[in-house]
Design an enzyme around this catalytic site. Structure first.
Site, mmCIF file in Angstrom:
data_model
loop_
_atom_site.group_PDB
_atom_site.id
_atom_site.type_symbol
_atom_site.label_atom_id
_atom_site.label_comp_id
_atom_site.label_asym_id
_atom_site.label_seq_id
_atom_site.Cartn_x
_atom_site.Cartn_y
_atom_site.Cartn_z
ATOM 1 N N PRO A 187 0.792 -1.230 -0.132
ATOM 2 C CA PRO A 187 -0.017 0.000 -0.020
ATOM 3 C C PRO A 187 0.788 1.313 0.164
ATOM 4 O O PRO A 187 0.139 2.415 -0.162
ATOM 5 C CB PRO A 187 -0.962 -0.139 1.245
ATOM 6 C CG PRO A 187 -0.011 -0.997 2.163
ATOM 7 C CD PRO A 187 0.879 -1.787 1.214
ATOM 8 N N ASP B 68 3.733 1.410 -11.571
ATOM 9 C CA ASP B 68 2.278 2.180 -11.539
ATOM 10 C C ASP B 68 2.560 3.699 -10.864
ATOM 11 O O ASP B 68 3.677 3.626 -10.251
ATOM 12 C CB ASP B 68 1.422 1.544 -10.429
ATOM 13 C CG ASP B 68 0.694 0.305 -11.123
ATOM 14 O OD1 ASP B 68 0.692 0.164 -12.322
ATOM 15 O OD2 ASP B 68 0.109 -0.560 -10.246
ATOM 16 N N LYS C 298 -1.825 4.612 -14.269
ATOM 17 C CA LYS C 298 -3.275 4.402 -14.950
ATOM 18 C C LYS C 298 -4.146 5.046 -13.449
ATOM 19 O O LYS C 298 -4.228 4.360 -12.477
ATOM 20 C CB LYS C 298 -3.670 2.986 -15.056
ATOM 21 C CG LYS C 298 -3.048 2.474 -16.261
ATOM 22 C CD LYS C 298 -3.671 1.188 -16.743
ATOM 23 C CE LYS C 298 -3.765 -0.087 -15.751
ATOM 24 N NZ LYS C 298 -4.275 -1.307 -16.140
ATOM 25 N N GLY D 27 1.079 -1.316 -7.055
ATOM 26 C CA GLY D 27 0.500 -1.166 -5.790
ATOM 27 C C GLY D 27 -0.393 -2.150 -5.254
ATOM 28 O O GLY D 27 -0.929 -2.704 -6.146
ATOM 29 N N MET E 118 -11.642 1.604 -5.131
ATOM 30 C CA MET E 118 -11.964 2.735 -6.154
ATOM 31 C C MET E 118 -13.458 2.839 -5.943
ATOM 32 O O MET E 118 -14.096 3.083 -7.010
ATOM 33 C CB MET E 118 -11.922 2.061 -7.506
ATOM 34 C CG MET E 118 -10.234 1.682 -7.668
ATOM 35 S SD MET E 118 -9.753 0.590 -9.325
ATOM 36 C CE MET E 118 -10.371 -0.929 -8.622
#
Length: 279
Positions: A35, A58, A80, A111, A193
């Site tokens: 994380p 990432d 992204k 991640g 998300m």
């Protein structure tokens, strides 16, 4: 050691310096960076980074973790984020395969965990189809770090007999989830998300029968120095999410009421902290 690709005008376009026929194949390592806190890396992830010729990473991977790779290693950022992609997923697949076919040891650094909403499965399949050796290194997913940091267990006797991980983001339209199943009491629902759809998620869960008073915890930047926690209820989730800017998790369930909302910078372990490789 095979020399790296040359003449790249874009990250996704790999121009090989010479023929691949006589070159030894490289390999791809799908590595979970966790994380954010470097101390949460596994030793296997650390060793994979130390051996990397190129790191395809990432955007959320911290510089502290990237700096564990050798200085000679090339870095390629394929960040992204919602509605903003540096490279489409198909191009990322082609990129890592192409680099490995050019004889390079490729670390695809993600991640969290590669196989939990990380699209690692797609990259694994691309490697298999191309005949490229691929290894998967699991990582600490954000939900585990957020839960542990807040002292709010994902499962807890009498409060949460199950935990379900879902994504609040759909490629087209609203998230298509089994709301009736997620609305059952005595379970924890973790939404990745889901900040932008927090209101919809709360509305659907309440409509499906989950009590509006069910505790809900938002954890922003889990495990990082700027971690922030907001404890609310399902009814107040939409309003609480409005002030969240960074990457965050929504966690809904009775056990979230145990959360400690006071955050402090994590202590640095003197015994487990890694020094950057000088290779």
């Amino acid at each position: 050691m095979a020399r790296p690709p040359v003449g790249n005008s874009k990250p996704g376009l790999v121009v090989v310096g010479g023929t691949r026929a006589n070159r030894a194949l490289g390999a791809v390592w799908l590595v979970g960076a966790g994380p954010g806190d470097p101390d949460l890396l596994t030793f296997r992830a650390f060793n994979a980074l130390r051996a990397a010729d190129v790191v395809v990473h990432d955007g959320l991977v911290s510089d502290e973790i990237l700096d564990l790779a050798p200085r000679r290693a090339r870095r390629i950022n394929v960040a992204k984020r919602k509605s903003r992609h540096t490279l489409p997923q198909d191009d990322i697949n082609q990129l890592i395969v192409g680099l490995a076919l050019d004889g390079l040891n490729v670390v695809r650094l993600k991640g969290g965990d590669p196989f939990l909403f990380g699209r690692g499965g797609e990259e694994l399949l691309a490697c298999r189809e191309a005949g490229v050796e691929c290894h998967v290194v699991p990582g600490v997913t954000a939900a585990l770090a957020a839960s542990a940091g807040a002292g709010a267990p994902l499962t807890h006797r009498g409060m949460a007999q199950a935990v379900t991980f879902v994504t609040g983001h759909a490629a087209h339209g609203d998230p298509d989830l089994d709301w009736a199943s997620l609305a059952r009491p005595n379970q924890t629902v973790v939404v990745y998300m889901g900040v932008s759809t927090a209101g919809l998620i709360a509305e659907r869960l309440i409509a499906a029968g989950r009590a509006a008073s069910t505790p809900a915890l938002i954890v922003e930047n889990a495990s990082r120095a700027d971690e922030r926690r907001v404890l609310t209820t399902l009814a107040g989730l939409a309003q609480a999410a409005q002030g969240v800017k960074g990457p965050a998790l929504l966690m809904v369930g009775e056990a979230m009421g145990m959360a400690d909302t006071v955050t402090a910078a994590p202590e640095v372990s003197e015994t487990l902290s890694f020094e950057r490789s000088s290779r």
